[in-house]
Motif scaffolding. Structure first.
Motif, PDB file in Angstrom:
ATOM      1  N   GLU A 160     -64.061  39.706 -24.262  1.00 20.06           N
ATOM      2  CA  GLU A 160     -62.969  38.904 -23.621  1.00 20.06           C
ATOM      3  C   GLU A 160     -61.588  39.919 -23.609  1.00 20.06           C
ATOM      4  N   VAL A 165     -52.183  30.362 -19.749  1.00 16.05           N
ATOM      5  CA  VAL A 165     -53.022  30.006 -21.043  1.00 16.05           C
ATOM      6  C   VAL A 165     -53.050  28.850 -21.143  1.00 16.05           C
ATOM      7  N   TRP A 166     -51.585  28.455 -21.367  1.00 13.29           N
ATOM      8  CA  TRP A 166     -51.247  27.165 -21.927  1.00 13.29           C
ATOM      9  C   TRP A 166     -51.793  26.067 -21.228  1.00 13.29           C
ATOM     10  N   ARG A 167     -51.350  26.266 -19.923  1.00  5.48           N
ATOM     11  CA  ARG A 167     -51.855  24.979 -19.121  1.00  5.48           C
ATOM     12  C   ARG A 167     -53.185  24.972 -18.903  1.00  5.48           C
ATOM     13  N   ARG A 168     -54.014  26.118 -18.893  1.00  2.00           N
ATOM     14  CA  ARG A 168     -55.698  25.877 -18.997  1.00  2.00           C
ATOM     15  C   ARG A 168     -56.194  25.466 -20.560  1.00  2.00           C
ATOM     16  N   ARG A 169     -55.647  25.721 -21.499  1.00  2.00           N
ATOM     17  CA  ARG A 169     -55.856  25.030 -22.764  1.00  2.00           C
ATOM     18  C   ARG A 169     -55.607  23.444 -22.864  1.00  2.00           C
ATOM     19  N   LYS A 170     -54.616  23.182 -22.227  1.00  2.00           N
ATOM     20  CA  LYS A 170     -54.175  21.746 -21.796  1.00  2.00           C
ATOM     21  C   LYS A 170     -55.350  20.968 -21.159  1.00  2.00           C
ATOM     22  N   GLU A 171     -55.552  21.592 -20.219  1.00  2.99           N
ATOM     23  CA  GLU A 171     -56.533  20.973 -19.190  1.00  2.99           C
ATOM     24  C   GLU A 171     -57.735  20.972 -19.786  1.00  2.99           C
ATOM     25  N   ASN A 172     -58.261  21.657 -20.483  1.00  5.07           N
ATOM     26  CA  ASN A 172     -59.720  21.905 -21.184  1.00  5.07           C
ATOM     27  C   ASN A 172     -59.582  20.696 -22.507  1.00  5.07           C
ATOM     28  N   ARG A 173     -58.441  20.609 -23.021  1.00  6.94           N
ATOM     29  CA  ARG A 173     -58.469  19.579 -23.991  1.00  6.94           C
ATOM     30  C   ARG A 173     -58.497  18.000 -23.202  1.00  6.94           C
ATOM     31  N   HIS A 174     -57.860  17.914 -22.163  1.00 10.70           N
ATOM     32  CA  HIS A 174     -58.086  16.575 -21.507  1.00 10.70           C
ATOM     33  C   HIS A 174     -59.573  16.455 -20.973  1.00 10.70           C
TER      34      HIS A 174
END
Lengths: 300, 309
Positions: free
Chosen positions: A128, B299-308
């Motif tokens: 990755e 990256v931050w937004r993607r992590r947030k979405e994944n958590r939701h």
């Protein structure tokens, strides 16, 4: 209120709504048409001028409805018009671009498909991170690479050659093609691969039998993206080649810059169209895939 | 000892198996090596040249930051980066505004959607060289738009946008917007189509007008797309070279010099490779200033979405 009056009120409201609807529809189509005309105008002007006779262009200006007709500008632009002393038209530069763009597209797409396959289905520790690092290539400005490439192409004896440009474009393109293919292959279920491995299929067999048959959509997107990008590229072309070896973009700039005498807009229009035609054809025939590549390449 | 080993006479994997196992890595190695050289070695190489006293040919005598000092005290470089700011501002706002307008118009269930999209997007398929060349003719006062309008009877009409050093930059901005507002349209349209239809329906039931629905409901949902479009266009603006080369060649005078034009000029026309490399490094720095924070945000937004989820 009687039923009749209620119906009348409804009718009136419906009429008002209908009129408002009609008005808003008219505005929508008027605006779309207005913008469409602005977008199409340069192309239409080019096409017109490539068939108008030069004296008529000089008299009526570039933006005018054709009052004369000739085909000779196309023939001149293709094979006899002079750029900086050589009178061979755009034919050679057109073929240069073709011999550059086709192999570079095929090679970079093949590498991207293989890389994408490994990075999505054969992940290993650190893969990755490697993928992220490769992506940096997408953002590199070409200017950073100019001096190093000049040195390396010189050492390899590939200065002023189509092969040199192929090398440059393949390596620059790997980041894009890997990105496209990897993001597409990620959506292929891992179970498919697992099942194949249990059946004894290896790395290459899985690629040939499972991945490749599922690949056409992304390969078309990648090929279109690479071909139009490489065909339209100018910086590397103008820096690393000269004269007869130039790709068509660089030759077009040389052609239109050499305007000492009366500018032959008829021939130049035809020449510009010759340079624009391959990517335009790709766009009109593969439009759906072109847009898909655009949005994917942009958002990811 | 297991029977398999006795029967097969093998200890450990065969040569063939090892090769199969190593294939994924072997396939990746050439591309990785090439990308590594292209991205890191080339950057460090150019950085080194920018710190050397290279002139007509590269040399490797270290002179510290003197190329950067002379770069920033050069009037032409000042013009180049002020042009970049001016261009970026107008170009981004202009292309996004027109792109959004077109996307919303097309989103009104118009007839012939494919046709409209094809028309608005085709400029993206042709090169900036083609676009720049055609528009330079249109801007030409003798044969272009000025002549057209004068021919229509407005005989003292003046339109010499590209030939006046004070306004030539706007000629480039207009052409840039023409070329890429279709691109903004495509991204916005994709965004509009991804908005939850129930959300829109709810707003309409509440009696919100179309305009209000867009402003209050739809556009906030696709806010990230605005940022994405802006970032892509800033990136393009920083790299702008072809368009200017074909349209004004940096002129009249030096009025439409851009950083990329400056790099090319110093490296290949004036034989000041060291300072040209310094300018190229500044382009890279400008890209990093935009892209590094943006990628952290993504990256931050993607992590947030994944958590939701």
């Amino acid at each position: 209120m009687t039923d009749a009056t209620i119906a009348a009120v409804h009718d009136r409201e419906a009429a008002i709504a209908g009129r408002r609807h009609l008005a808003s529809r008219t505005i929508i189509y008027a605006l779309l048409t207005f913008f469409a005309l602005i977008y199409l105008a340069p192309l239409v002007i080019l096409v017109f001028n490539s068939f108008r006779e030069q004296p008529e262009i000089a008299q009526n200006g570039l933006i005018a409805f054709p009052r004369s007709f000739q085909l000779s500008a196309w023939a001149d632009a293709w094979s006899t018009y002079c750029i900086g002393g050589t009178c061979e038209g755009m034919r050679r530069n057109f073929l240069n671009s073709l011999w550059m763009a086709v192999p570079a597209t095929v090679l970079s797409t093949a590498l991207g498909a293989l890389n994408g396959y490994v990075l999505s289905k054969w992940r290993f520790r650190g893969s990755e991170t490697l993928f992220t690092l490769m992506l940096l290539g997408v953002f590199m400005p070409g200017q950073i690479a100019l001096m190093p490439w000049a040195f390396i192409l010189g050492k390899l004896g590939l200065t002023n050659s189509t092969y040199g440009l192929i090398l440059v474009h393949v390596i620059q393109g790997i980041s894009f093609t890997t990105l496209f293919c990897r993001n597409y292959y990620v959506s292929i279920p891992d179970d498919l691969i697992k099942a194949a491995r249990i059946d004894g299929a290896g790395f290459w067999r899985i690629f040939r039998k499972i991945i490749l048959p599922l690949s056409p959509p992304i390969l078309i997107v990648t090929v279109i993206w690479q071909f139009t990008g490489i065909w339209n590229e100018y910086l590397f072309g103008v820096v690393f080649t000269s004269g007869r070896e130039q790709p068509i973009t660089a030759a077009l700039v040389a052609l239109t810059a050499s305007g000492t005498n009366v500018r032959a807009y008829d021939v130049m229009s035809a020449a510009v169209l010759i340079g624009a035609l391959p990517p335009l054809l790709v766009y009109f025939f593969g439009g759906k895939y072109f847009v898909r590549g655009l949005t994917q390449g942009a958002i990811k | 000892m297991s029977t398999a080993e006795v029967d097969g006479g093998q200890v450990g994997p065969t040569w063939r198996e090892r090769l199969t196992k190593a294939s994924p890595v072997l396939v990746l190695v050439p591309s990785l090596a090439a990308s590594f050289i292209y991205i890191f070695v080339f950057t460090i190489w150019t950085l080194y040249i920018s710190l050397s006293n290279s002139s007509l040919l590269p040399s490797y005598d270290f002179v510290g930051l003197s190329n950067y000092v002379s770069l920033w005290s050069n009037r032409r470089w000042n013009i180049a980066y002020s042009n970049l700011f001016l261009f970026s501002a107008f170009y981004i706002v202009g292309a996004m505004a027109i792109g959004l307008l077109l996307a919303i118009l097309i989103d009104q269930r118009v007839r012939g959607e494919a046709m409209w999209r094809t028309i608005f997007l085709y400029p993206l398929a042709v090169s900036f060289i083609v676009t720049g060349t055609v528009w330079s003719w249109l801007y030409n006062p003798v044969d272009g738009i000025q002549m057209l309008v004068r021919g229509l009877g407005w005989t003292d009409f003046n339109f010499a946008l590209a030939s006046d050093r004070n306004t030539a930059i706007y000629a480039i901005i207009i052409t840039g917007i023409w070329q890429s507002s279709g691109f903004a349209m495509a991204l916005f349209l994709a965004g509009l189509r991804s908005v939850d239809p129930d959300l829109v329906k709810a707003a309409q039931i509440d009696g919100a007008s179309t305009f209000r629905t867009y402003r209050k409901v739809i556009l906030p949902v696709i806010a990230p797309i605005f940022l994405a479009v802006a970032v892509i266009q800033i990136q393009f603006a920083i790299k702008t070279f072809d368009l200017v080369a074909a349209l004004t060649r940096g002129g009249p005078g030096i009025s439409t010099t851009f950083p990329a034009i400056y790099v090319y000029d110093l490296m290949f026309q004036r034989g000041q490779i060291g300072e040209g490399a310094a300018a190229a490094m500044m382009m890279l720095a400008a890209l990093a200033v935009v892209l590094v924070p943006y990628s952290f945000y993504v990256v931050w937004r993607r992590r947030k979405e994944n958590r939701h989820d």
